[in-house]
Motif scaffolding. Structure first.
Motif, PDB file in Angstrom:
ATOM      1  N   ALA A  67     -12.114  26.136  24.042  1.00 24.20           N
ATOM      2  CA  ALA A  67     -11.610  26.964  24.862  1.00 24.20           C
ATOM      3  C   ALA A  67     -12.648  28.400  24.820  1.00 24.20           C
ATOM      4  O   ALA A  67     -12.818  28.936  23.860  1.00 24.20           O
ATOM      5  N   GLY A  68     -13.023  28.637  26.132  1.00 25.52           N
ATOM      6  CA  GLY A  68     -14.091  29.821  26.048  1.00 25.52           C
ATOM      7  C   GLY A  68     -15.304  29.423  25.823  1.00 25.52           C
ATOM      8  O   GLY A  68     -15.849  29.850  24.763  1.00 25.52           O
ATOM      9  N   CYS A  69     -15.921  28.178  26.429  1.00 31.78           N
ATOM     10  CA  CYS A  69     -17.100  27.570  25.784  1.00 31.78           C
ATOM     11  C   CYS A  69     -18.408  28.491  26.196  1.00 31.78           C
ATOM     12  O   CYS A  69     -19.372  27.976  25.427  1.00 31.78           O
ATOM     13  N   GLY A  70     -18.217  29.547  27.017  1.00 33.92           N
ATOM     14  CA  GLY A  70     -19.414  30.111  27.397  1.00 33.92           C
ATOM     15  C   GLY A  70     -20.668  29.148  27.970  1.00 33.92           C
ATOM     16  O   GLY A  70     -20.067  28.278  28.634  1.00 33.92           O
ATOM     17  N   LYS A  71     -21.798  29.401  27.415  1.00 31.28           N
ATOM     18  CA  LYS A  71     -22.751  28.430  27.861  1.00 31.28           C
ATOM     19  C   LYS A  71     -22.969  27.199  27.077  1.00 31.28           C
ATOM     20  O   LYS A  71     -24.163  26.611  27.123  1.00 31.28           O
ATOM     21  N   GLY A  72     -22.071  26.914  26.056  1.00 23.35           N
ATOM     22  CA  GLY A  72     -22.157  25.765  25.460  1.00 23.35           C
ATOM     23  C   GLY A  72     -22.691  25.714  24.219  1.00 23.35           C
ATOM     24  O   GLY A  72     -23.113  24.545  23.464  1.00 23.35           O
ATOM     25  N   LYS A  73     -22.554  26.802  23.290  1.00 22.33           N
ATOM     26  CA  LYS A  73     -23.056  26.962  21.973  1.00 22.33           C
ATOM     27  C   LYS A  73     -22.304  25.852  20.938  1.00 22.33           C
ATOM     28  O   LYS A  73     -22.966  25.191  20.415  1.00 22.33           O
ATOM     29  N   SER A  74     -21.118  25.827  21.141  1.00 22.29           N
ATOM     30  CA  SER A  74     -20.333  24.538  20.281  1.00 22.29           C
ATOM     31  C   SER A  74     -20.647  23.227  20.663  1.00 22.29           C
ATOM     32  O   SER A  74     -20.964  22.551  19.763  1.00 22.29           O
ATOM     33  N   GLU A  75     -21.050  23.124  21.804  1.00 20.87           N
ATOM     34  CA  GLU A  75     -21.329  21.715  22.034  1.00 20.87           C
ATOM     35  C   GLU A  75     -22.868  21.310  21.774  1.00 20.87           C
ATOM     36  O   GLU A  75     -23.023  20.240  21.503  1.00 20.87           O
ATOM     37  N   THR A  76     -23.640  22.249  21.451  1.00 19.30           N
ATOM     38  CA  THR A  76     -24.866  21.908  21.047  1.00 19.30           C
ATOM     39  C   THR A  76     -24.667  21.194  19.473  1.00 19.30           C
ATOM     40  O   THR A  76     -25.339  20.165  19.143  1.00 19.30           O
ATOM     41  N   TYR A  77     -23.570  21.515  18.897  1.00 17.95           N
ATOM     42  CA  TYR A  77     -23.280  20.976  17.630  1.00 17.95           C
ATOM     43  C   TYR A  77     -22.376  19.671  17.965  1.00 17.95           C
ATOM     44  O   TYR A  77     -22.846  18.794  17.185  1.00 17.95           O
ATOM     45  N   LEU A  78     -21.500  19.792  18.594  1.00 14.09           N
ATOM     46  CA  LEU A  78     -20.683  18.591  18.875  1.00 14.09           C
ATOM     47  C   LEU A  78     -21.099  17.463  19.352  1.00 14.09           C
ATOM     48  O   LEU A  78     -20.772  16.265  18.878  1.00 14.09           O
TER      49      LEU A  78
END
Length: 199
Positions: free
Chosen positions: A97-108
């Motif tokens: 929620a509130g992913c912005g430009k995808g910082k968490s997705e770099t990890y996930l």
């Protein structure tokens, strides 16, 4: 047949107009279409758009569209900040929620498996950049939507991640409650807020 990200997303999202979980991916229309009320949610630049524009957060959109690197956290930092071990992300439906430009997705993207599905949403156009960066990952879908009207059925998600984002919503408590309702019984809600002296 292996489903693409939009076909998988249709199974996990709901129509905000009629509240039914009746969305279908229609490739010809490049949209998710509700079979209940025929509302269409266009897919533009690989992002499912549940809002017409992002005028409310125009300044954040400009920030996310800058070409600065994503600067991901280290694995130990992410574990400490979320309280979720790497193995626990696998095989689950996850909302960022509130992913912005995808910082968490770099990890996930390095931890989830084929059985996992990540629904990453943000109100800003940061999702456009994120969708481009993670186009190769069919088990991650990006959605443009608001916290308070996230198009996700209640009690349908294994993990909700809201990392440094809720304080940007106009009503933090309402947004927190909205995210909490998405989590299945026994699921996890991982929230991080900035320190009060940093807000």
């Amino acid at each position: 047949k292996t489903m693409n990200r939009f076909e998988r997303a249709a199974r996990h999202l709901k129509c905000n107009a009629c509240e039914k979980q009746a969305l279908e991916y229609q490739a010809a229309a490049s949209a998710l279409v509700c079979s209940g009320c025929n509302t269409q949610y266009p897919i533009v630049d690989n992002v499912i758009r549940f809002v017409p524009n992002d005028a409310y957060v125009g300044n954040f959109s400009k920030q996310w569209e800058m070409n600065a690197p994503l600067d991901p956290w280290s694995v130990p930092e992410f574990i400490q900040q979320t309280g979720v071990l790497p193995r626990d992300w696998r095989g689950n439906v996850i909302v960022d929620a509130g992913c912005g430009k995808g910082k968490s997705e770099t990890y996930l993207s390095r931890l989830i498996d084929e059985a996992s599905f990540v629904i990453a949403f943000d109100l800003s156009n940061g999702v456009t950049r994120a969708a481009k960066a993670f186009a190769a990952h069919e088990n991650i879908v990006f959605v443009q939507a608001r916290f308070e009207s996230a198009p996700i059925p209640p009690e349908s998600v294994d993990i909700v991640l809201a990392k440094g984002t809720l304080m940007h919503s106009p009503d933090l408590v309402r947004s927190f409650d909205a995210m909490a309702t998405l989590v299945k019984p026994g699921g996890r809600l991982a929230v991080e807020l900035y320190p009060t002296d940093a807000v």
